[in-house]
Design a protein around this motif. Structure first.
Motif, mmCIF file in Angstrom:
data_model
loop_
_atom_site.group_PDB
_atom_site.id
_atom_site.type_symbol
_atom_site.label_atom_id
_atom_site.label_comp_id
_atom_site.label_asym_id
_atom_site.label_seq_id
_atom_site.Cartn_x
_atom_site.Cartn_y
_atom_site.Cartn_z
ATOM 1 N N SER A 148 0.936 -1.267 -0.061
ATOM 2 C CA SER A 148 0.023 0.067 0.133
ATOM 3 C C SER A 148 0.744 1.360 -0.129
ATOM 4 N N VAL A 149 1.920 1.193 0.744
ATOM 5 C CA VAL A 149 2.748 2.373 0.969
ATOM 6 C C VAL A 149 3.649 2.613 -0.259
ATOM 7 N N LEU A 150 3.952 1.222 -1.012
ATOM 8 C CA LEU A 150 4.656 1.514 -2.455
ATOM 9 C C LEU A 150 3.694 1.955 -3.536
ATOM 10 N N LEU A 151 2.259 1.591 -3.366
ATOM 11 C CA LEU A 151 1.424 2.143 -4.437
ATOM 12 C C LEU A 151 0.875 3.712 -4.257
ATOM 13 N N ALA A 152 0.974 4.083 -2.822
ATOM 14 C CA ALA A 152 0.864 5.521 -2.787
ATOM 15 C C ALA A 152 1.684 6.103 -3.131
ATOM 16 N N ILE A 153 3.236 5.733 -2.935
ATOM 17 C CA ILE A 153 4.290 6.915 -3.150
ATOM 18 C C ILE A 153 4.606 6.769 -4.840
ATOM 19 N N MET B 277 0.222 -3.369 -6.888
ATOM 20 C CA MET B 277 -1.361 -3.530 -6.897
ATOM 21 C C MET B 277 -1.310 -5.306 -6.963
ATOM 22 N N ILE B 278 -0.561 -5.805 -7.725
ATOM 23 C CA ILE B 278 -0.520 -7.239 -7.781
ATOM 24 C C ILE B 278 -0.417 -7.734 -6.277
ATOM 25 N N ALA B 279 0.627 -7.594 -5.837
ATOM 26 C CA ALA B 279 0.810 -7.859 -4.242
ATOM 27 C C ALA B 279 0.048 -7.843 -3.375
ATOM 28 N N MET B 280 -0.909 -6.450 -3.397
ATOM 29 C CA MET B 280 -2.053 -6.406 -2.407
ATOM 30 C C MET B 280 -2.994 -7.706 -2.991
ATOM 31 N N LEU B 281 -3.356 -7.786 -4.268
ATOM 32 C CA LEU B 281 -4.390 -8.662 -4.526
ATOM 33 C C LEU B 281 -3.865 -10.095 -4.042
ATOM 34 N N LYS B 282 -2.730 -10.471 -4.233
ATOM 35 C CA LYS B 282 -2.230 -11.705 -3.890
ATOM 36 C C LYS B 282 -2.113 -11.937 -2.371
ATOM 37 N N SER B 283 -1.525 -10.865 -1.809
ATOM 38 C CA SER B 283 -1.587 -11.130 -0.156
ATOM 39 C C SER B 283 -2.856 -11.232 0.289
ATOM 40 N N GLY B 284 -3.816 -10.510 -0.284
ATOM 41 C CA GLY B 284 -5.524 -10.387 0.357
ATOM 42 C C GLY B 284 -5.828 -12.086 0.076
ATOM 43 N N PRO C 287 12.112 8.896 -19.510
ATOM 44 C CA PRO C 287 11.633 7.636 -19.864
ATOM 45 C C PRO C 287 11.895 6.307 -19.047
ATOM 46 N N VAL C 288 13.212 6.310 -18.675
ATOM 47 C CA VAL C 288 13.257 4.882 -17.880
ATOM 48 C C VAL C 288 12.838 5.078 -16.336
ATOM 49 N N PRO C 289 12.966 5.978 -15.523
ATOM 50 C CA PRO C 289 12.652 6.132 -14.271
ATOM 51 C C PRO C 289 10.849 6.176 -14.310
ATOM 52 N N TYR C 290 10.378 6.882 -15.113
ATOM 53 C CA TYR C 290 9.018 6.819 -15.147
ATOM 54 C C TYR C 290 8.437 5.515 -15.277
ATOM 55 N N SER C 291 8.934 4.707 -16.432
ATOM 56 C CA SER C 291 8.543 3.613 -16.704
ATOM 57 C C SER C 291 8.638 2.362 -15.667
ATOM 58 N N LEU C 292 9.797 2.618 -14.823
ATOM 59 C CA LEU C 292 9.905 1.903 -13.820
ATOM 60 C C LEU C 292 9.043 2.197 -12.596
ATOM 61 N N LEU C 293 8.786 3.302 -12.146
ATOM 62 C CA LEU C 293 7.878 3.769 -11.545
ATOM 63 C C LEU C 293 6.339 3.290 -11.707
ATOM 64 N N PHE C 294 6.131 3.231 -13.175
ATOM 65 C CA PHE C 294 4.933 2.832 -13.633
ATOM 66 C C PHE C 294 4.789 1.139 -13.288
ATOM 67 N N ILE C 295 5.900 0.487 -13.480
ATOM 68 C CA ILE C 295 6.017 -0.845 -13.317
ATOM 69 C C ILE C 295 5.719 -1.249 -11.635
ATOM 70 N N SER C 296 6.350 -0.713 -11.050
ATOM 71 C CA SER C 296 6.455 -0.621 -9.443
ATOM 72 C C SER C 296 4.871 -0.502 -9.044
ATOM 73 N N LEU D 154 9.867 -6.948 -6.059
ATOM 74 C CA LEU D 154 10.071 -6.250 -7.274
ATOM 75 C C LEU D 154 9.481 -5.147 -7.411
ATOM 76 N N SER D 155 8.274 -4.838 -6.672
ATOM 77 C CA SER D 155 7.909 -3.445 -6.631
ATOM 78 C C SER D 155 9.119 -2.433 -6.135
ATOM 79 N N LEU D 156 9.331 -2.790 -4.968
ATOM 80 C CA LEU D 156 10.261 -2.032 -4.230
ATOM 81 C C LEU D 156 11.756 -1.723 -5.066
ATOM 82 N N HIS D 157 12.308 -2.856 -5.744
ATOM 83 C CA HIS D 157 13.399 -2.754 -6.438
ATOM 84 C C HIS D 157 13.018 -1.815 -7.739
#
Length: 222
Positions: free
Chosen positions: A77-82, A115-122, A101-110, A163-166
């Motif tokens: 949730s914190v990663l999603l918000a940031i 979101m996937i992590a939140m769904l899978k954890s739930g 382009p590169v940082p923005y793409s990585l932020l979008f992937i993060s 993966l999201s954090l990295h």
């Protein structure tokens, strides 16, 4: 990496009620041993199998795993918000442009991975809260794909959060090293060194724990 189990929490009051570890759970591949180390804190299932012999021990393990999944949801949730803030806003300073382009793409992937992590954890938490000790033990006896899905229900949420954090960290690193400011590049380099040291420490600890567990298993079987 701390173990989820202890000999006290998994002690069986009635020795006759103890059932030895099935052969299907003893002979596994290297990948399965690594998954068990990541999910349960041990490359073998001995302690976890003992927890399935006692209702109290099983409840303790289930509570700990659900607590880990809750922490995973909070982190995601914190990663999603940031990530959402960084994507939706431009850089407030000119010397640290994360809209490249590169940082923005990585932020979008993060953002997507969080979101996937939140769904899978739930979903994993729901499965664990409704898990039945006797049914789980009978399914584990058969081995096969159930063990893989059993371990992945714990490992997968943590994997996606990692993966999201990295992706977020690499986005910041790329933006930092692309900066025109020497101070910003120096601070990014120090951050990268600290990151490498921490990752190395975690890997060494995990390898040491894995080797120790295998040694104890080999000496115990002799």
């Amino acid at each position: 990496m701390a173990s989820f189990y202890s000999t006290q929490s998994c002690a069986i009051t009635d020795p006759r009620a103890f059932e030895p570890l099935p052969n299907a759970l003893c002979r596994t591949s290297l990948i399965m041993r690594v998954l068990r180390l990541l999910a349960l804190g041990h490359p073998n299932l001995d302690d976890h199998w003992k927890s399935l012999q006692s209702e109290q021990a099983f409840e303790t393990i289930r509570s700990r795993l659900c607590s880990i999944l809750t922490s995973t949801i909070a982190t995601a949730s914190v990663l999603l918000a940031i990530s959402s803030v960084f994507i939706s806003m431009s850089s407030p300073v000119s010397y640290f442009d994360y809209t490249l382009p590169v940082p923005y793409s990585l932020l979008f992937i993060s953002l997507m991975l969080a979101m996937i992590a939140m769904l899978k954890s739930g979903s994993s938490m729901i499965c664990w809260w409704h898990a039945n000790r006797h049914w789980t033990r009978e399914q584990l006896k058969q081995g096969g794909c159930f063990i893989l899905s059993y371990l992945l229900s714990i490992v997968t949420p943590i994997f996606f959060v990692g993966l999201s954090l990295h992706c977020f960290m690499f986005a910041m690193l790329v933006a930092g090293f692309s900066s025109q400011s020497m101070i910003c590049r120096a601070a990014t380099a120090l951050w990268l060194i600290a990151y490498a040291v921490n990752i190395g420490t975690i890997l060494i600890e995990a390898m040491w724990k894995y080797a120790t567990s295998l040694y104890q298993r080999l000496t115990g079987s002799m």
